[in-house]
Design a protein around this motif. Structure first.
Motif, short mmCIF file in Angstrom:
data_model
loop_
_atom_site.label_atom_id
_atom_site.label_comp_id
_atom_site.label_asym_id
_atom_site.label_seq_id
_atom_site.Cartn_x
_atom_site.Cartn_y
_atom_site.Cartn_z
N THR A 24 0.85 -1.18 0.00
CA THR A 24 0.00 0.00 0.00
C THR A 24 0.89 1.24 0.00
OG1 THR A 24 -1.72 -1.16 1.24
CG2 THR A 24 -1.79 1.25 1.24
N GLU A 25 0.71 2.08 -1.00
CA GLU A 25 1.55 3.26 -1.14
C GLU A 25 0.97 4.44 -0.35
OE1 GLU A 25 1.21 3.49 -5.37
OE2 GLU A 25 3.20 2.63 -5.68
N GLU A 26 1.84 5.20 0.29
CA GLU A 26 1.42 6.44 0.93
C GLU A 26 1.21 7.47 -0.17
OE1 GLU A 26 3.28 9.89 3.86
OE2 GLU A 26 4.27 7.94 3.64
N GLN A 27 0.10 8.17 -0.15
CA GLN A 27 -0.21 9.13 -1.21
C GLN A 27 0.57 10.43 -1.03
OE1 GLN A 27 -2.41 8.50 -4.04
NE2 GLN A 27 -1.67 6.55 -3.23
N LEU A 28 1.08 10.92 -2.16
CA LEU A 28 1.87 12.15 -2.17
C LEU A 28 1.12 13.23 -2.93
CD1 LEU A 28 5.31 10.57 -3.17
CD2 LEU A 28 4.63 11.30 -0.88
N THR A 29 0.89 14.36 -2.29
CA THR A 29 0.27 15.50 -2.95
C THR A 29 1.32 16.25 -3.77
OG1 THR A 29 0.76 16.98 -1.11
CG2 THR A 29 -1.35 15.78 -1.05
N LYS A 30 0.86 17.18 -4.59
CA LYS A 30 1.79 18.00 -5.36
C LYS A 30 2.78 18.70 -4.43
CE LYS A 30 2.11 22.19 -8.14
NZ LYS A 30 1.37 23.32 -8.79
N ALA A 70 -5.14 14.56 -7.43
CA ALA A 70 -4.82 15.22 -6.17
C ALA A 70 -3.55 14.65 -5.55
CB ALA A 70 -5.98 15.07 -5.19
N SER A 71 -3.23 13.39 -5.88
CA SER A 71 -2.06 12.76 -5.28
C SER A 71 -1.67 11.53 -6.09
CB SER A 71 -2.35 12.35 -3.83
OG SER A 71 -3.40 11.39 -3.79
N THR A 72 -0.51 10.97 -5.74
CA THR A 72 -0.02 9.75 -6.37
C THR A 72 0.76 8.94 -5.35
OG1 THR A 72 1.17 8.87 -8.30
CG2 THR A 72 2.16 10.76 -7.18
N GLY A 73 1.04 7.70 -5.67
CA GLY A 73 1.70 6.83 -4.70
C GLY A 73 3.19 7.05 -4.58
N ASP A 74 3.85 7.43 -5.70
CA ASP A 74 5.29 7.61 -5.68
C ASP A 74 5.71 8.42 -6.89
OD1 ASP A 74 5.00 5.85 -7.77
OD2 ASP A 74 6.08 4.20 -6.84
N VAL A 75 7.01 8.69 -6.97
CA VAL A 75 7.57 9.41 -8.11
C VAL A 75 8.49 8.44 -8.84
CG1 VAL A 75 8.92 11.39 -8.88
CG2 VAL A 75 7.47 11.58 -6.83
N LEU A 102 11.35 14.51 5.73
CA LEU A 102 9.95 14.86 5.47
C LEU A 102 8.97 13.73 5.81
CD1 LEU A 102 10.46 16.65 2.03
CD2 LEU A 102 10.21 17.71 4.29
N ARG A 103 9.50 12.62 6.33
CA ARG A 103 8.68 11.46 6.69
C ARG A 103 7.91 10.93 5.48
NH1 ARG A 103 6.21 13.17 12.66
NH2 ARG A 103 8.24 13.50 13.67
N LEU A 104 8.63 10.70 4.42
CA LEU A 104 8.05 10.15 3.20
C LEU A 104 8.15 8.64 3.21
CD1 LEU A 104 9.69 12.68 0.71
CD2 LEU A 104 7.36 12.76 1.60
N GLY A 105 7.43 7.99 2.29
CA GLY A 105 7.51 6.55 2.18
C GLY A 105 8.86 6.09 1.68
N GLU A 106 9.20 4.85 1.98
CA GLU A 106 10.53 4.33 1.63
C GLU A 106 10.79 4.38 0.13
OE1 GLU A 106 12.98 0.12 1.97
OE2 GLU A 106 11.50 0.64 3.50
#
Length: 230
Positions: A24-30, A70-75, A102-106
């Motif tokens: 499950t990916e953490e969603q990333l906003t712009k 509005a968001s995406t799982g990763d770049v 920034l406490r982002l996903g791995e």
């Protein structure tokens, strides 16, 4: 942190596919993506790293550049080669620093998508992206992120739509990519071109039904014909 894939090893590909279907990916906003990329750029600048250019594929392009999500799982990104390169390693290290800060996903910034592009193709796609000049992010003199060529993005999206597990927004993404491609070149896309690009990039060749669906959705949105015979 396992963010860097630089070979075409089938076992690595299998591992990646399995992970992407179970994680499950953490969603990333712009805003979060831009913050993360700026943190990467700051780390590279502090290390006095010469300018690096990478190419983004998928949801990050929609979220940051097109503003259609509005968001995406990763770049997801790729570089000009699949083989291990110092620039990619430095990006990954900087991404891990940003993750902690920034406490982002791995896997928030990764080059997994390179696994799916052949070595003989990746350099030409990289050059085409730079020529297309659709900037997702820029920290002058440090880091530039371009959008992948629209024809590649469209072919990749049609490939996903042709397989099980397609997501509700995929057809909308395909329409958006088609719109950008048409705006860039000034002409509608031929059906034969969609088939040709799929073969070029080793994707599933879209069926007539899928192409018809894309044509219909594009016309609903723009009231114009985006796909023509030929």
């Amino acid at each position: 942190m396992g963010n860097c894939f630089s070979s075409g090893d089938p076992s690595a590909l299998s591992e990646l596919v399995n992970r992407r279907t179970t994680t499950t990916e953490e969603q990333l906003t712009k805003e979060k993506i831009v913050q993360g990329l700026q943190a990467v750029a700051d780390t590279l600048k502090k290390a006095r790293q010469p300018p690096i250019t990478i190419v983004a594929v998928g949801g990050a392009v929609n979220t940051v550049l097109l503003k259609t999500r509005a968001s995406t799982g990763d770049v997801d990104f790729f570089y000009r080669t699949k083989t291990k390169h110092d620039d990619v390693s430095k990006i990954i290290i900087a991404a891990d620093n940003a993750r902690t800060k920034l406490r982002l996903g791995e896997q928030w910034l990764n080059n997994h998508t390179a696994v799916f592009i052949e070595e003989g193709t990746i350099k030409s796609l990289y050059d085409e992206a730079i020529q297309q000049n659709e900037v997702v992010f820029s920290a002058p003199g440090t880091l530039t992120v371009y959008a992948a060529p629209w024809r590649y993005a469209l072919a990749a999206k049609l490939d996903r739509l042709a397989k099980p597990g397609a997501r509700p927004y995929d057809i909308n993404d395909a329409v958006d990519y088609l719109s950008k491609l048409i705006a860039k070149r000034g002409t509608a896309v031929k059906r034969s071109e969609l088939e040709q690009w799929a073969k070029e990039f080793k994707f599933t060749v879209p069926t007539k039904q899928l192409i018809d669906q894309l044509a219909d959705e594009y016309k609903k949105k723009t009231h114009k014909d985006g796909i023509v015979s030929g």
